[in-house]
Design an enzyme around this catalytic site. Sequence first.
Site, PDB file in Angstrom:
ATOM      1  N   GLY A  21      -1.002  -3.017   5.925  1.00 44.09           N
ATOM      2  CA  GLY A  21      -2.106  -3.913   6.304  1.00 44.09           C
ATOM      3  C   GLY A  21      -2.593  -3.595   7.706  1.00 44.09           C
ATOM      4  O   GLY A  21      -2.784  -2.428   8.065  1.00 44.09           O
ATOM      5  N   THR A  48       0.881  -1.140   0.000  1.00 43.36           N
ATOM      6  CA  THR A  48       0.000   0.000   0.000  1.00 43.36           C
ATOM      7  C   THR A  48       0.922   1.192   0.000  1.00 43.36           C
ATOM      8  O   THR A  48       2.112   1.039   0.165  1.00 43.36           O
ATOM      9  CB  THR A  48      -0.856  -0.090   1.267  1.00 43.36           C
ATOM     10  OG1 THR A  48      -1.646  -1.258   1.153  1.00 43.36           O
ATOM     11  CG2 THR A  48      -1.740   1.116   1.493  1.00 43.36           C
TER      12      THR A  48
HETATM   13  O1  DON Z   1      -7.140  -1.955   3.258  1.00 39.43           O
HETATM   14  C1  DON Z   1      -6.335  -2.613   3.900  1.00 39.43           C
HETATM   15  O2  DON Z   1      -6.296  -2.611   5.108  1.00 39.43           O
HETATM   16  C2  DON Z   1      -5.294  -3.423   3.150  1.00 39.43           C
HETATM   17  N1  DON Z   1      -5.791  -3.747   1.843  1.00 39.43           N
HETATM   18  C3  DON Z   1      -4.023  -2.650   3.097  1.00 39.43           C
HETATM   19  C4  DON Z   1      -2.916  -3.413   2.451  1.00 39.43           C
HETATM   20  C5  DON Z   1      -1.574  -2.933   2.806  1.00 39.43           C
HETATM   21  O3  DON Z   1      -1.407  -2.001   3.534  1.00 39.43           O
HETATM   22  C6  DON Z   1      -0.448  -3.696   2.248  1.00 39.43           C
HETATM   23  N2  DON Z   1       0.787  -2.996   2.505  1.00 39.43           N
HETATM   24  N3  DON Z   1       1.750  -3.124   3.000  1.00 39.43           N
END
Ligand code: DON
Length: 575
Positions: free
Chosen positions: A470, A377
Amino acid sequence: MLKIKSTFFLYFSLINLFCLSIGLLSAQPRPVKNGHYKNGVVVCASAYGARIGADILRQGGNAYDAAIATQLALAVVYPQAGNIGGGGFMVARTADGKLQALDFRERAPFLATKNMYLDSNGQADLHKSQDGHLSVGVPGAVAGIFSMYKNARLPFKKLIDPAIELAEKGFKITESEARLLNRFKKDFQRYNDAPVAFVKATPWQSGDLLVQPELAATLNLIRDKGAAGFYTGRTAKLIVAEMQRGGGIIRQQDLNRYQAIPRTPVQFAYHGYQVVSFPPPSSGGLLLAQMMGMIQPFNIDTMGFLSAKAVHIMTEAERRAFADRAEYMGDPDYFQVPDSLLLNKTYLKSRMAGFDPTKATPSTIVKAGQLYEHKETTHICVADKEGNLVSITTTLNGNFGSRVVVKGAGFLLNDEMDDFSAKPGVPNMFGAVGGIANAIEPGKRMLSSMCPTLVLKNNAPYMVVGTPGGTTIPTSVFQTIVDIIDYGKTPKEATAAPKFHHQWLPDTTMMEDGFAPGVTDSLKQMGYAIKTVNGIGRTEIILFDQQKMSKTGVKERAGMQAAADTRGDDSVDGY
Ligand code: DON
């Protein structure tokens, strides 16, 4: 002599101009990790993205203009997470103090069903929710960009042209980007039947040029037709064709009906500061409010920074908040999230009632509270001189999302469907569990942990913060705010500080390296299971100076310190 001189200068300027036009965008700017700026600043995961956004500020654009330009640039130069095929959230404050939360999260296609990821034995097949065509949620990023654009002021062309140029002419990739592209080569080949820009015959190396002509063509359509250039016409047809080719279920009606939704931000007070964050369908803002509410009575500032005592209290707050997440949080348009009860002061106090200062509480005895009813992300922080603040977290979910590149359109699609609970109690990619609140339903938004956040003091800008990661997102934002407010750390120190994370289940505390000797041992003695991990989050921060009086007694305009996370290629740029 004069003629020779002027001819020389003419050639010299022409050569320079030529080098600039081919080199300006292809030369990888060196990441700047922190700085102090008077007028405006952008912090994000890529030096290209930060520079393009800051250039927009320098040209008179506001924070919204810069955030849009940066987000579009990241869709080109940071394909593992920057995107037009994913979604995200924005929390913002306009110069006149209006607070905004914009939801451009992906949603389940209308053909989605509750048990779509269960096999014939009723077991969840997470490969289907995490990889390939069936894992894709209806993208929201482009609708989000055009909703944000209502607050921008420059012509849209100015904001998207740098991204188009980078896609057309290519840009030089960094070492970590080369590594990542090599790592995912097999996936790209597996999920795509045509050659994609991310695959080449020989391994990628630092400094190689990544050129994306199909993506450039798609961005041109968005420039000329707005959101319709994505959700209808050629791009939409290519998305639907891609879905049909690979067994995905997004159809034209999903694209026609996608809308970004303005939400009411979560707001709460913490030691005299006003925190503004993202409400459901993200769990991020509620988790942050719960964790900060639970630790507020403990005067954490009197305990040593990152001491076992402080980490213990914060971990217990994290554990309890995540137990509530699993039970009570989901898309508010489909499930009634009891937000005011979850944030009730008495309730939060009662959540910490079983806290033992000497021992870890096993997650088996922590349940969601009784409410009396009644792996990518990326984050962008922008501030301008007028007081507009923009905090955006955007994602494809995993690295490169589903790894599906829309044939002919050149962009990656997300694998966000995995953020739903495929089956009650079955952990998703981030180990998060859930039940009815986050079950799959057609058109529903999957629960997120993303937590773009602003902190205000006396209604004036104080901090812009956010991170990927995440489920570790809200805990990293939580710790960053505590590090700055309670321990007086600078943005540079707060972003570099080792992070820890507990999410109720699994009953393990993830810890980065870098804690003082003895802290981990003390926590183990209290009963914590510790797992050492690399790189929790990529926290980006802008912190406003406290206003000072000038020598003549006039209040000076506050400058801002910005810090980009040192765990990646992240960078700041401003003026
Ligand atoms: O919306 C969420 O919480 C996840 N899809 C975020 C994913 C994420 O942060 C991956 N990164 N490191």
